[in-house]
Motif scaffolding. Structure first.
Motif, PDB file in Angstrom:
ATOM      1  N   GLU A 136       0.849  -1.198   0.000  1.00 13.95           N
ATOM      2  CA  GLU A 136       0.000   0.000   0.000  1.00 13.95           C
ATOM      3  C   GLU A 136       0.882   1.246   0.000  1.00 13.95           C
ATOM      4  O   GLU A 136       0.572   2.247  -0.638  1.00 13.95           O
ATOM      5  CB  GLU A 136      -0.877  -0.021   1.268  1.00 13.95           C
ATOM      6  N   ILE A 137       1.977   1.171   0.751  1.00 20.47           N
ATOM      7  CA  ILE A 137       2.884   2.314   0.838  1.00 20.47           C
ATOM      8  C   ILE A 137       4.323   1.813   0.854  1.00 20.47           C
ATOM      9  O   ILE A 137       4.649   0.842   1.538  1.00 20.47           O
ATOM     10  CB  ILE A 137       2.558   3.208   2.059  1.00 20.47           C
ATOM     11  N   LEU A 138       5.150   2.496   0.059  1.00 16.11           N
ATOM     12  CA  LEU A 138       6.574   2.173  -0.015  1.00 16.11           C
ATOM     13  C   LEU A 138       7.306   3.230   0.807  1.00 16.11           C
ATOM     14  O   LEU A 138       7.146   4.426   0.573  1.00 16.11           O
ATOM     15  CB  LEU A 138       6.989   2.231  -1.485  1.00 16.11           C
ATOM     16  N   VAL A 139       8.061   2.775   1.791  1.00 19.93           N
ATOM     17  CA  VAL A 139       8.773   3.688   2.689  1.00 19.93           C
ATOM     18  C   VAL A 139      10.265   3.466   2.480  1.00 19.93           C
ATOM     19  O   VAL A 139      10.748   2.333   2.618  1.00 19.93           O
ATOM     20  CB  VAL A 139       8.402   3.415   4.161  1.00 19.93           C
ATOM     21  N   LEU A 140      10.975   4.521   2.107  1.00 22.51           N
ATOM     22  CA  LEU A 140      12.397   4.366   1.812  1.00 22.51           C
ATOM     23  C   LEU A 140      13.206   5.240   2.755  1.00 22.51           C
ATOM     24  O   LEU A 140      12.937   6.444   2.868  1.00 22.51           O
ATOM     25  CB  LEU A 140      12.678   4.785   0.371  1.00 22.51           C
ATOM     26  N   ASP A 141      14.181   4.640   3.440  1.00 19.22           N
ATOM     27  CA  ASP A 141      15.031   5.411   4.350  1.00 19.22           C
ATOM     28  C   ASP A 141      16.337   5.691   3.618  1.00 19.22           C
ATOM     29  O   ASP A 141      17.138   4.786   3.396  1.00 19.22           O
ATOM     30  CB  ASP A 141      15.270   4.619   5.649  1.00 19.22           C
ATOM     31  N   GLU A 142      16.501   6.923   3.180  1.00 15.61           N
ATOM     32  CA  GLU A 142      17.718   7.364   2.494  1.00 15.61           C
ATOM     33  C   GLU A 142      18.015   6.579   1.222  1.00 15.61           C
ATOM     34  O   GLU A 142      19.099   6.002   1.082  1.00 15.61           O
ATOM     35  CB  GLU A 142      18.923   7.200   3.435  1.00 15.61           C
ATOM     36  N   PRO A 143      17.064   6.561   0.279  1.00 14.77           N
ATOM     37  CA  PRO A 143      17.263   5.692  -0.890  1.00 14.77           C
ATOM     38  C   PRO A 143      18.449   6.084  -1.767  1.00 14.77           C
ATOM     39  O   PRO A 143      19.004   5.230  -2.442  1.00 14.77           O
ATOM     40  CB  PRO A 143      15.946   5.831  -1.667  1.00 14.77           C
ATOM     41  N   SER A 144      18.841   7.356  -1.774  1.00 18.69           N
ATOM     42  CA  SER A 144      19.912   7.749  -2.699  1.00 18.69           C
ATOM     43  C   SER A 144      21.289   7.711  -2.064  1.00 18.69           C
ATOM     44  O   SER A 144      22.287   7.948  -2.740  1.00 18.69           O
ATOM     45  CB  SER A 144      19.632   9.145  -3.271  1.00 18.69           C
ATOM     46  N   SER A 145      21.367   7.378  -0.751  1.00 16.74           N
ATOM     47  CA  SER A 145      22.677   7.429  -0.109  1.00 16.74           C
ATOM     48  C   SER A 145      23.595   6.354  -0.680  1.00 16.74           C
ATOM     49  O   SER A 145      23.167   5.236  -0.966  1.00 16.74           O
ATOM     50  CB  SER A 145      22.539   7.246   1.402  1.00 16.74           C
ATOM     51  N   ASN A 146      24.844   6.703  -0.855  1.00 10.53           N
ATOM     52  CA  ASN A 146      25.885   5.801  -1.381  1.00 10.53           C
ATOM     53  C   ASN A 146      25.651   5.319  -2.801  1.00 10.53           C
ATOM     54  O   ASN A 146      26.229   4.319  -3.209  1.00 10.53           O
ATOM     55  CB  ASN A 146      26.059   4.563  -0.481  1.00 10.53           C
ATOM     56  N   LEU A 147      24.786   5.999  -3.540  1.00 13.10           N
ATOM     57  CA  LEU A 147      24.618   5.621  -4.945  1.00 13.10           C
ATOM     58  C   LEU A 147      25.445   6.565  -5.816  1.00 13.10           C
ATOM     59  O   LEU A 147      25.518   7.770  -5.529  1.00 13.10           O
ATOM     60  CB  LEU A 147      23.148   5.717  -5.368  1.00 13.10           C
ATOM     61  N   ASP A 148      26.036   6.025  -6.880  1.00 12.12           N
ATOM     62  CA  ASP A 148      26.727   6.909  -7.814  1.00 12.12           C
ATOM     63  C   ASP A 148      25.663   7.684  -8.606  1.00 12.12           C
ATOM     64  O   ASP A 148      24.477   7.329  -8.576  1.00 12.12           O
ATOM     65  CB  ASP A 148      27.707   6.128  -8.700  1.00 12.12           C
ATOM     66  N   PRO A 149      26.056   8.766  -9.279  1.00  9.99           N
ATOM     67  CA  PRO A 149      25.032   9.616  -9.919  1.00  9.99           C
ATOM     68  C   PRO A 149      24.124   8.861 -10.889  1.00  9.99           C
ATOM     69  O   PRO A 149      22.910   9.102 -10.910  1.00  9.99           O
ATOM     70  CB  PRO A 149      25.868  10.680 -10.631  1.00  9.99           C
ATOM     71  N   ALA A 150      24.674   7.924 -11.645  1.00 14.23           N
ATOM     72  CA  ALA A 150      23.821   7.194 -12.601  1.00 14.23           C
ATOM     73  C   ALA A 150      22.840   6.287 -11.856  1.00 14.23           C
ATOM     74  O   ALA A 150      21.649   6.239 -12.200  1.00 14.23           O
ATOM     75  CB  ALA A 150      24.687   6.382 -13.558  1.00 14.23           C
ATOM     76  N   SER A 151      23.312   5.603 -10.822  1.00 16.02           N
ATOM     77  CA  SER A 151      22.413   4.717 -10.067  1.00 16.02           C
ATOM     78  C   SER A 151      21.338   5.525  -9.354  1.00 16.02           C
ATOM     79  O   SER A 151      20.191   5.090  -9.229  1.00 16.02           O
ATOM     80  CB  SER A 151      23.184   3.926  -9.005  1.00 16.02           C
ATOM     81  N   ARG A 152      21.745   6.694  -8.864  1.00 12.86           N
ATOM     82  CA  ARG A 152      20.798   7.579  -8.180  1.00 12.86           C
ATOM     83  C   ARG A 152      19.681   7.983  -9.138  1.00 12.86           C
ATOM     84  O   ARG A 152      18.498   7.937  -8.800  1.00 12.86           O
ATOM     85  CB  ARG A 152      21.578   8.800  -7.679  1.00 12.86           C
ATOM     86  N   ARG A 153      20.065   8.352 -10.363  1.00 11.39           N
ATOM     87  CA  ARG A 153      19.067   8.757 -11.349  1.00 11.39           C
ATOM     88  C   ARG A 153      18.211   7.562 -11.770  1.00 11.39           C
ATOM     89  O   ARG A 153      16.993   7.675 -11.904  1.00 11.39           O
ATOM     90  CB  ARG A 153      19.755   9.369 -12.571  1.00 11.39           C
ATOM     91  N   GLU A 154      18.834   6.405 -11.940  1.00  8.22           N
ATOM     92  CA  GLU A 154      18.053   5.225 -12.350  1.00  8.22           C
ATOM     93  C   GLU A 154      17.039   4.844 -11.279  1.00  8.22           C
ATOM     94  O   GLU A 154      15.906   4.469 -11.591  1.00  8.22           O
ATOM     95  CB  GLU A 154      18.990   4.048 -12.638  1.00  8.22           C
ATOM     96  N   LEU A 155      17.438   4.957 -10.006  1.00  7.21           N
ATOM     97  CA  LEU A 155      16.477   4.645  -8.937  1.00  7.21           C
ATOM     98  C   LEU A 155      15.331   5.664  -8.945  1.00  7.21           C
ATOM     99  O   LEU A 155      14.171   5.307  -8.736  1.00  7.21           O
ATOM    100  CB  LEU A 155      17.165   4.600  -7.572  1.00  7.21           C
ATOM    101  N   ALA A 156      15.671   6.922  -9.234  1.00  9.69           N
ATOM    102  CA  ALA A 156      14.612   7.941  -9.336  1.00  9.69           C
ATOM    103  C   ALA A 156      13.640   7.569 -10.454  1.00  9.69           C
ATOM    104  O   ALA A 156      12.420   7.691 -10.294  1.00  9.69           O
ATOM    105  CB  ALA A 156      15.221   9.320  -9.593  1.00  9.69           C
TER     106      ALA A 156
END
Ligand SMILES: Nc1ncnc2c1ncn2[C@@H]1O[C@H](COP(=O)(O)OP(=O)(O)OP(=O)(O)O)[C@@H](O)[C@H]1O
Ligand SMILES: [Mg+2]
Length: 263
Positions: A168-188
């Motif tokens: 019902e709800i997705l809760v993410l604690d610091e999803p972008s931490s320790n990701l490189d810029p490409a991985s950060r964008r892909e997760l977004a």
């Protein structure tokens, strides 16, 4: 479990937190009466300085911690000992450290774990696992051991373990931490593509701006602000008061560009 919620429930907020207060067993009080409603389909960023109580709040959403006072309800169902199994199906928490939630010999088994516990078997289970891994771009890694993957790949698998439950709800604690810029964008891109309610704890304010139309600030255990993300980030006095700092050169009033630099 792929059945949509009964129509009679779909008008209820995905998350309703009322008067939530909590003190750790050592007596340290972390939450002092949190009120927060997240409507179905919203994406909300939960901002706040270190020690504000963000993770403590997250741990109440699926009953890992139990409220000292106040209530939490997920699509109308109160979080409590009687409902924990159903609550844990409805609330998908992606912890800051993927190693806290990947523990099986292969990626496939990790993603299958929750749905199998909920009773899925055979071809139906395989299809759920495949679809969850496809949604995070990790289908090719199904037979690999999670501990052989990079941090960013493990984060994505952690997201898949949760998506497989159709929360019902997705809760993410610091999803972008320790990701490189490409991985950060892909997760977004993955998060933006999901049709699910999202509550995202983050210190990455541009990420909040990019993904969440609404942000709340948790400060010293209470909600100190709740506003459209652009407005909130542009309020310099509010930001300073809660130790929030924008990265150098980031202008929250500028029009968002999805792929700055054309990448
Ligand atoms: N197990 C614990 N026992 C006692 N106090 C704790 C415990 N865990 C956290 N705290 C305290 O509760 C407060 C809130 O902590 P919490 O981890 O929720 O903050 P946070 O907002 O997630 O911070 P961060 O941005 O650093 O992740 C802090 O003052 C912290 O020291
Ligand atoms: Mg935290």
């Amino acid at each position: 479990m792929t059945t949509p919620p009964p129509p009679s429930l779909s008008f209820l907020p995905s998350l309703e937190v009322r008067g939530l207060a909590y003190a750790y067993p050592d007596g340290h009080q972390a939450l002092f009466g949190v009120d927060l409603t997240v409507e179905r389909g919203e994406r909300v960023a939960l901002l706040g300085p270190n020690g504000a109580g963000k993770t403590t709040l997250v741990l109440h959403l699926n009953g890992i911690l139990t409220a000292g006072a106040g209530t939490v309800a997920v699509a109308g169902l109160p979080v409590g000992p009687a409902n924990l199994a159903e609550i844990r199906r409805r609330v998908g928490i992606v912890f800051q450290d993927p190693d806290d939630q990947l523990f099986m010999p292969t990626v496939r088994e990790d993603v299958a774990f929750g749905p199998a516990a909920a009773g899925l078997r055979g071809a139906e289970l395989d299809a759920v696992v495949r679809r969850a891994l496809e949604r995070v771009g990790m289908a090719a890694y199904a037979d690999r051991p999670p501990h052989h993957l990079s941090f960013g790949q493990r984060r994505r698998v952690a997201v898949a373990t949760v998506l497989a439950m159709e929360p019902e709800i997705l809760v993410l604690d610091e999803p972008s931490s320790n990701l490189d810029p490409a991985s950060r964008r892909e997760l977004a891109d993955v998060l933006r593509s999901l049709n699910v309610t999202v509550l995202m704890v983050t210190h990455d304010l541009p990420y909040a701006m990019e993904l969440c139309p609404r942000s709340v600030i948790l400060s010293e255990g209470v909600i100190a602000a709740d506003a459209p993300t652009g407005e909130l980030l542009a309020d310099e006095e509010l930001m300073r008061r809660h130790r929030l700092e924008l990265p150098f050169g980031f202008d929250p009033t500028a029009r968002p560009t999805r792929n700055p630099g054309g990448h």
